[in-house]
Design an enzyme around this catalytic site. Structure first.
Site, PDB file in Angstrom:
ATOM      1  N   LYS A   1      -4.705  -2.817   5.223  1.00 19.82           N
ATOM      2  CA  LYS A   1      -4.832  -3.130   4.532  1.00 19.82           C
ATOM      3  C   LYS A   1      -6.503  -3.029   4.214  1.00 19.82           C
ATOM      4  O   LYS A   1      -7.843  -2.828   4.008  1.00 19.82           O
ATOM      5  CB  LYS A   1      -5.466  -4.213   3.188  1.00 19.82           C
TER       6      LYS A   1
ATOM      7  N   GLU B   1      -2.970 -11.421  -0.836  1.00 19.22           N
ATOM      8  CA  GLU B   1      -2.189 -10.072  -0.464  1.00 19.22           C
ATOM      9  C   GLU B   1      -0.506 -10.275  -0.869  1.00 19.22           C
ATOM     10  O   GLU B   1      -0.473 -11.621   0.135  1.00 19.22           O
ATOM     11  CB  GLU B   1      -2.107  -9.286   0.522  1.00 19.22           C
ATOM     12  N   ASP B   2       0.285  -9.673  -1.299  1.00 24.00           N
ATOM     13  CA  ASP B   2       2.031 -10.173  -0.592  1.00 24.00           C
ATOM     14  C   ASP B   2       2.380 -11.102  -0.809  1.00 24.00           C
ATOM     15  O   ASP B   2       3.200 -12.266  -0.074  1.00 24.00           O
ATOM     16  CB  ASP B   2       2.270 -10.028   0.942  1.00 24.00           C
TER      17      ASP B   2
ATOM     18  N   ASP C   1      -1.466  -6.841  -5.086  1.00 25.59           N
ATOM     19  CA  ASP C   1      -0.326  -6.749  -6.042  1.00 25.59           C
ATOM     20  C   ASP C   1       0.113  -6.301  -6.802  1.00 25.59           C
ATOM     21  O   ASP C   1      -0.080  -6.229  -8.262  1.00 25.59           O
ATOM     22  CB  ASP C   1       0.912  -7.499  -5.569  1.00 25.59           C
TER      23      ASP C   1
ATOM     24  N   ASN D   1       9.206   1.022  -4.248  1.00 25.35           N
ATOM     25  CA  ASN D   1       8.892   1.516  -3.754  1.00 25.35           C
ATOM     26  C   ASN D   1      10.115   0.883  -2.775  1.00 25.35           C
ATOM     27  O   ASN D   1       9.901  -0.080  -2.105  1.00 25.35           O
ATOM     28  CB  ASN D   1       7.650   1.820  -3.139  1.00 25.35           C
TER      29      ASN D   1
END
Length: 316
Positions: A16, A58-59, A84, A211
């Site tokens: 990232k 993130e995440d 996200d 995904n």
């Protein structure tokens, strides 16, 4: 990848950081925290914040990610953005702006089904409503989110339940999809069948973004009669990729010395991304710019900066 821990997650953060630098010349530092405690995460980010111009979360899984971002936005005076959630929502809206031009539908009149009520799903729903959507039905692992079961939901699902499903329909994905115009999947692989797609309205739009295996493969969605297909994959047309949003969002916020990132910035970013596909280029298999289109981050940055100045949320 699931909950793989901070050490295994570090390469994702490093990747990232590279994307930030490559696409928007933003110097980003990969930081992984060895905790999943909401209060510890909030406290740690606040402690390190003085050295940063913005924070990209993130995440972090739902519903904690929503609480963490909400608190940090309120308690810090620099932009805080959970990619996200909002990166996905911005790119989905950009793709829908162009898709609706092709099939002659609108946010106000279309019926949406969102599969997945987590981080991305919740943010997509809120941005769709900001764009004028009136009829959104949300389905998750426990079925359609409805008003009769509000008291049994966590705070995030309760919030979703209060602003969606105006007809209060119940059941599962098959019931949700029937008679819909747009399917947005941020959930699990292979849960949408060809037969379900056949029950959607004509000129249906299917964005199956799980995904690496989407809710339905594009060829199956087409077999079910869908007109426009999008996925999170790079080997099919119309890749809905967050990289179209987050580098430019931060570039614009930093350039403007913005104190926060607002809903109006997100909408302006989505509109800017959509405009990069000209009316002459617009096609069923090309409703959104390529992930490596070098124009995107500059356009997004300019739109974000413009809105920050308009909203007077910049530092002197």
């Amino acid at each position: 990848l699931g909950n793989i821990g901070p050490e295994a997650g570090l390469p994702v953060m490093e990747g990232k950081a590279i994307l930030f630098k490559e696409f928007a010349n933003v110097d980003a530092f990969p930081i992984c925290l060895d905790t999943q405690d909401t209060e510890e995460i909030i406290r740690t980010v606040k402690l390190i914040a003085p050295g940063f111009g913005g924070i990209n979360l993130e995440d972090i899984s739902a519903p904690r990610c929503v609480e963490i971002e909400t608190r940090l936005k309120a308690e810090l005076d620099i932009p805080v953005f959970h990619d996200d959630q909002h990166g996905t929502a911005i790119v989905v809206v950009a793709a829908l702006i162009n898709s609706f031009k092709l099939v002659n539908k609108s946010f106000e009149t279309a019926k949406f089904i969102v599969s997945g009520a987590g981080a991305a799903g919740s943010s997509i729903i809120k941005l769709l409503i900001k764009m004028g959507a009136k009829n959104i039905v949300v389905n998750d692992i426990d079925g359609i989110i409805n008003k009769d079961d509000l008291n049994s939901y966590n705070f995030l699902k309760r919030e979703i339940g209060e602003i969606t499903n105006p007809e209060n329909i119940k059941g599962g994905l098959a019931e949700a999809v029937k008679g819909s115009d747009v399917f947005i999947g941020v959930s699990a692989a292979n849960i949408l069948s060809i037969d379900m797609v056949k029950t959607m309205n004509s000129d249906a739009i299917v964005f199956a973004m799980a995904n690496p295996s989407p809710e339905i493969m594009p060829e199956d969605a087409i077999a079910g009669g869908a007109k426009i297909i999008g996925t999170g994959r790079s080997d099919y047309p119309n890749q809905v990729n967050n990289v179209l949003a987050f580098p430019g969002i931060f570039r614009g916020a930093l350039d403007a010395k913005a104190k926060k990132i607002t809903e109006e910035m997100k909408i302006a970013a989505a509109v800017g991304i959509a405009k990069l596909v000209s009316n002459e280029e617009l096609a069923y298999d090309y409703v959104i710019p390529d992930a490596f289109d070098s124009r995107v981050s500059t356009v997004v940055a300019n739109e974000v900066k413009r809105i920050a100045i308009e909203q007077n949320i910049t530092r002197n």
